[in-house]
Design a protein around this motif. Structure first.
Motif, PDB file in Angstrom:
ATOM      1  N   THR A  60     -62.319 -77.518 -23.569  1.00 13.66           N
ATOM      2  CA  THR A  60     -61.182 -77.002 -22.808  1.00 13.66           C
ATOM      3  C   THR A  60     -61.613 -76.539 -21.424  1.00 13.66           C
ATOM      4  N   ARG A  61     -62.889 -76.278 -21.246  1.00 11.80           N
ATOM      5  CA  ARG A  61     -63.378 -75.897 -19.916  1.00 11.80           C
ATOM      6  C   ARG A  61     -63.355 -77.072 -18.945  1.00 11.80           C
ATOM      7  N   ARG A  63     -60.844 -79.017 -18.513  1.00  9.74           N
ATOM      8  CA  ARG A  63     -59.499 -78.905 -17.957  1.00  9.74           C
ATOM      9  C   ARG A  63     -58.827 -80.250 -17.734  1.00  9.74           C
ATOM     10  N   LEU A  78     -54.209 -82.094 -18.965  1.00 10.89           N
ATOM     11  CA  LEU A  78     -54.720 -80.742 -18.822  1.00 10.89           C
ATOM     12  C   LEU A  78     -55.141 -80.261 -20.203  1.00 10.89           C
ATOM     13  N   GLU A  80     -55.926 -77.620 -22.447  1.00  8.21           N
ATOM     14  CA  GLU A  80     -55.778 -76.171 -22.533  1.00  8.21           C
ATOM     15  C   GLU A  80     -55.980 -75.640 -23.945  1.00  8.21           C
ATOM     16  N   SER A  81     -55.927 -76.488 -24.935  1.00  9.13           N
ATOM     17  CA  SER A  81     -55.984 -76.011 -26.314  1.00  9.13           C
ATOM     18  C   SER A  81     -56.731 -77.013 -27.177  1.00  9.13           C
ATOM     19  N   ASP A  84     -54.867 -80.264 -27.555  1.00  9.86           N
ATOM     20  CA  ASP A  84     -55.045 -81.207 -26.447  1.00  9.86           C
ATOM     21  C   ASP A  84     -56.331 -82.009 -26.621  1.00  9.86           C
ATOM     22  N   ASP A 115     -60.723 -71.245 -27.639  1.00 10.12           N
ATOM     23  CA  ASP A 115     -59.612 -72.193 -27.734  1.00 10.12           C
ATOM     24  C   ASP A 115     -60.025 -73.499 -28.408  1.00 10.12           C
TER      25      ASP A 115
END
Length: 255
Positions: A60-61, A63, A78, A80-81, A84, A115
């Motif tokens: 998640t880093r 992005r 993106l 984010e979780s 994703d 996350d």
């Protein structure tokens, strides 16, 4: 690499056999995101690489991630979780393989991004979970998020708190558990936004109840929408209702 390979893949494919395994896996990750068909071993290697990253430095880093969707259109995702990340990983393996692999990575306890690993933490037995959490010193908010996604009851959490070590890591986690139990025992606070809207010579107060369908909120809404008799003569109900601004989150919901 994504843009260069998308522009002309021939130079990359020419040197691929001579690349070190890790670079070859990175290249295959790009190929898979561009919709190329990979063989089973290539897909398995990419999936293992993604799992190792999710269970350590975190995905998640990253992005933003570019790929070609099923319609052949380029997208920039993106991340984010964990959901994703999982969606991207499904290009390289099954959902079961990803879920089980993430659980195995979490048990190595090298993860740094909450996350990424939340779904795997939810699956752990409580005693194993707390043992893994000790060195991470999660904030009370993150711990509450995690425990809210699980089915541990209050008594289980209280009993588990008593087994934690007496060092600073144990004290930190006990505090987080106490805050979670306190939050569970605190009734939710209903929030509303009030807006004054001019309608004719009077003002009618409109209340917008946001994301709540509790009995008290419904009664409040009904009371506000019932036009008071003392202002009805100067402000007809139909005119007042027609002047309302567009409804917001609760619009269309029945109480």
């Amino acid at each position: 690499m994504f843009a260069l390979y998308h522009h002309d893949r021939r130079p990359f494919l020419a040197v691929r056999p001579s690349l070190p395994p890790r670079l070859r896996c990175v290249l295959d990750f790009v190929r898979g995101r561009l919709g190329e068909r990979l063989d089973d071993s290539e897909r398995a290697d990419v999936l293992a690489m993604l799992l190792a990253h999710a269970g350590s430095v975190g995905l998640t880093r990253v992005r933003f991630l570019r790929l070609i969707d099923d319609e052949g259109e380029e997208q920039e995702l993106l991340l984010e979780s964990a959901d994703d990340v999982r969606g991207v990983a499904l290009r390289f393996g099954s959902g079961e393989a990803w879920d089980d692999g993430l659980l195995a990575e979490v048990r190595k306890n090298r993860w740094t991004y909450f996350d990424d690993v939340l779904p795997a933490l939810v699956r752990l037995p409580l005693d194993e979970l707390l043992a893994l959490l000790l060195p991470h010193r999660l904030s009370a908010g993150l711990l509450h998020t995690l425990l809210s996604a699980r089915s541990d009851d209050d008594e289980d959490l209280r009993a588990a708190a008593l087994t934690l070590p007496a060092d600073s890591d144990g004290a930190w986690l006990r505090h987080g558990l106490a805050e979670t139990l306190k939050a569970r025992a605190t009734p939710p606070v209903e929030q509303c936004a009030v807006q004054l809207t001019r309608a004719g010579p009077e003002r009618m107060r409109l209340i917008k109840l946001l994301a709540t369908r509790s009995p008290s909120a419904c009664r409040a809404r009904a009371a506000i929408e019932a036009l008071p008799a003392e202002v009805s003569s100067g402000m007809p109900a139909d005119a007042a209702r027609s002047s309302r601004p567009p409804s917001r989150p609760w619009a269309g919901r029945s109480c």
